[in-house]
Enzyme design. Structure first.
Site, PDB file in Angstrom:
ATOM      1  N   SER A 144       0.785  -1.242   0.000  1.00 18.16           N
ATOM      2  CA  SER A 144       0.000   0.000   0.000  1.00 18.16           C
ATOM      3  C   SER A 144       0.813   1.286   0.000  1.00 18.16           C
ATOM      4  O   SER A 144       0.233   2.363  -0.107  1.00 18.16           O
ATOM      5  CB  SER A 144      -0.959   0.010   1.196  1.00 18.16           C
ATOM      6  OG  SER A 144      -2.100  -0.778   0.915  1.00 18.16           O
ATOM      7  N   LYS A 199       0.204   3.836  -2.720  1.00 15.67           N
ATOM      8  CA  LYS A 199      -0.774   4.922  -2.672  1.00 15.67           C
ATOM      9  C   LYS A 199      -0.119   6.298  -2.543  1.00 15.67           C
ATOM     10  O   LYS A 199      -0.769   7.320  -2.768  1.00 15.67           O
ATOM     11  CB  LYS A 199      -1.759   4.674  -1.537  1.00 15.67           C
ATOM     12  CG  LYS A 199      -2.644   3.458  -1.816  1.00 15.67           C
ATOM     13  CD  LYS A 199      -3.336   2.916  -0.584  1.00 15.67           C
ATOM     14  CE  LYS A 199      -4.117   1.652  -0.950  1.00 15.67           C
ATOM     15  NZ  LYS A 199      -4.579   0.907   0.217  1.00 15.67           N
ATOM     16  N   SER A 244      -6.002   4.168   3.951  1.00 13.30           N
ATOM     17  CA  SER A 244      -5.550   3.161   2.995  1.00 13.30           C
ATOM     18  C   SER A 244      -6.704   2.499   2.246  1.00 13.30           C
ATOM     19  O   SER A 244      -6.692   1.296   1.984  1.00 13.30           O
ATOM     20  CB  SER A 244      -4.712   2.087   3.709  1.00 13.30           C
ATOM     21  OG  SER A 244      -3.846   1.433   2.802  1.00 13.30           O
ATOM     22  N   LYS A 279       3.192   6.568   4.859  1.00 15.05           N
ATOM     23  CA  LYS A 279       2.285   5.476   4.500  1.00 15.05           C
ATOM     24  C   LYS A 279       2.865   4.123   4.890  1.00 15.05           C
ATOM     25  O   LYS A 279       4.057   3.893   4.805  1.00 15.05           O
ATOM     26  CB  LYS A 279       2.020   5.482   2.981  1.00 15.05           C
ATOM     27  CG  LYS A 279       0.892   4.570   2.545  1.00 15.05           C
ATOM     28  CD  LYS A 279      -0.461   5.126   2.941  1.00 15.05           C
ATOM     29  CE  LYS A 279      -1.589   4.110   2.715  1.00 15.05           C
ATOM     30  NZ  LYS A 279      -1.577   2.999   3.685  1.00 15.05           N
TER      31      LYS A 279
END
Length: 416
Positions: free
Chosen positions: A61, A64, A116, A222
């Site tokens: 993730s 992102k 997320s 993140k």
């Protein structure tokens, strides 16, 4: 003193020089759980620590970061996005969007980066490019053209498994540093909590990056996880002297990813970013002037003195007190005339080398020492061979001497 003794002394002297490094290495050996990791000065691009930084890895993730930044820079945050069935049925982490729900692009980016939300990522991709595939192609082109990375390929906006969806710790560090220059992105990834009112889900989003919640010096960005990627983490942290980017990839447990990250942050705080402002003039030994049209950032250890030196080819070298190379900047070749003197500027864009290879090279003196060392070894070996050969010479009536074992008279070779 016989010749063998003289050569032995020469050889020992050579060994002493050989074991003393010509260039000091400040890097410590850190115990890291993650398979790949990097610590970088966000402003200078100098790599302060790395572990397999260029190994191809799955990002999960932290993908992102790219999709969120791309939406911010190339989309209209006030656009109203209609959520599709495809987005509604996204796998993994979601912000529970409903089919047909109308949401602003800005809100989707917040749900993507703070919570997320995979469904938010799909909705963003479909809104901007019609499909995940088309948006992913733009993601790859975006980081290549804007950031200059070459080892990353994205196949979707969220990071769910795809064998061709890959990156490296080095690429992600550069992407993260670039993303954090955007104030909208920076504000979103540094948000600790956000009130979320959706068609089917009213809640308070809490940032999934635990260090953002726990440490005031951590400014973003993140986390991620899939079975194939393991636990991934991209982090920025800063104090008054330096801004750091840390990326860790494929840790077996989230605690390990966070432990690695904090260890690298504390290691990074022993450095500071130094700046040479635009407009600074340098003069080489022939009187030619070089004027910076851009600010140069480089990294040194805290309290370390440094000096600048420019050669007649326009190469600016920054060295520490031990005369070790810290940073290089190449002025462009183009020149203009001012008062009948050539003045070199950086209007064509100078080239900075934040991690000069010269600081890790062997150097001429070390090469000479290597030559002396190995020549001495060969000479001593030849003399010893001749001595043993002489000892083994026997009269015809004698039985030949059988040497059952040979003990090397140079015990230092065991550690060579």
């Amino acid at each position: 003193m016989n010749i063998l003794r003289i050569i032995s002394i020469l050889m020992i002297t050579s060994l002493l020089f050989w074991s003393s490094p010509i260039y000091a290495h400040t890097e410590e050996e850190l115990e890291l759980y993650s398979e790949s990791a990097i610590l970088m000065d966000a402003n200078s691009g100098v790599i302060l620590y790395e572990k397999q930084k260029d190994k191809e890895m799955y990002p999960a993730s932290i993908t992102k970061i790219v999709s969120g930044l791309l939406a911010i820079k190339e989309g209209n945050l006030e656009d109203i996005v209609t959520v599709s069935q495809n987005a509604r049925e996204a796998e993994g982490t979601r912000v529970y969007l409903e089919e047909g729900e109308e949401v602003t692009l800005e809100k989707l980016i917040q749900g993507l980066l703070i919570n997320s939300g995979n469904d938010a990522g799909i909705a963003i991709a479909e809104h901007l490019d019609g499909s995940e595939e088309a948006f992913a192609e733009r993601m790859t082109e975006f980081v290549q053209e804007k950031v200059g990375v070459t080892d990353s390929t994205f196949k979707n906006p969220h990071g769910l498994p795809d064998p061709e969806h890959v990156t490296t710790a080095h690429d992600m560090a550069r992407i993260t540093a670039y993303a954090m220059e955007n104030q909208t992105f920076r504000k979103i990834v540094g948000t600790k909590e956000l009130k979320w009112v959706g068609e089917s889900w009213d809640t308070t989003l809490r940032n999934h990056h635990q260090l953002v919640l726990q440490r005031d010096d951590v400014t973003g960005v993140k986390n991620g996880y899939t079975d194939d990627a393991g636990f991934t983490l991209s982090t920025t942290a800063e104090n008054d002297e330096i801004e750091l980017v840390v990326v860790t990839l494929n840790a077996e447990h989230p605690r390990h990813a966070y432990m690695d990250t904090e260890r690298l942050i504390e290691y990074g705080y022993q450095f500071q970013t130094e700046t040479i402002p635009a407009g600074k003039e340098f003069t080489d030994e022939e009187g030619e002037q070089y004027i910076l049209d851009e600010t140069i950032n480089f990294t040194v250890k805290k309290g370390q003195d440094w000096t600048t030196q420019i050669n007649t080819d326009g190469l600016l070298s920054i060295k520490n007190k031990a005369n070790e190379l810290i940073f290089e900047y190449q002025f462009p070749i183009e020149e203009t005339m001012t008062d009948d003197k050539p003045v070199y500027g950086s209007t064509a864009g100078g080239e900075a080398n934040p991690n000069p290879t010269g600081s890790d090279g062997p150097g001429l003196w070390r090469i000479i020492m290597y030559t002396i060392l190995f020549s001495s070894i060969l000479i001593v070996a030849g003399l010893l061979f001749m001595r043993f050969k002489k000892k083994r010479t026997t009269k015809p009536e004698q039985s030949p001497i059988v040497i059952e074992s040979y003990k090397d008279p140079r015990p230092w070779r065991k550690n060579w």
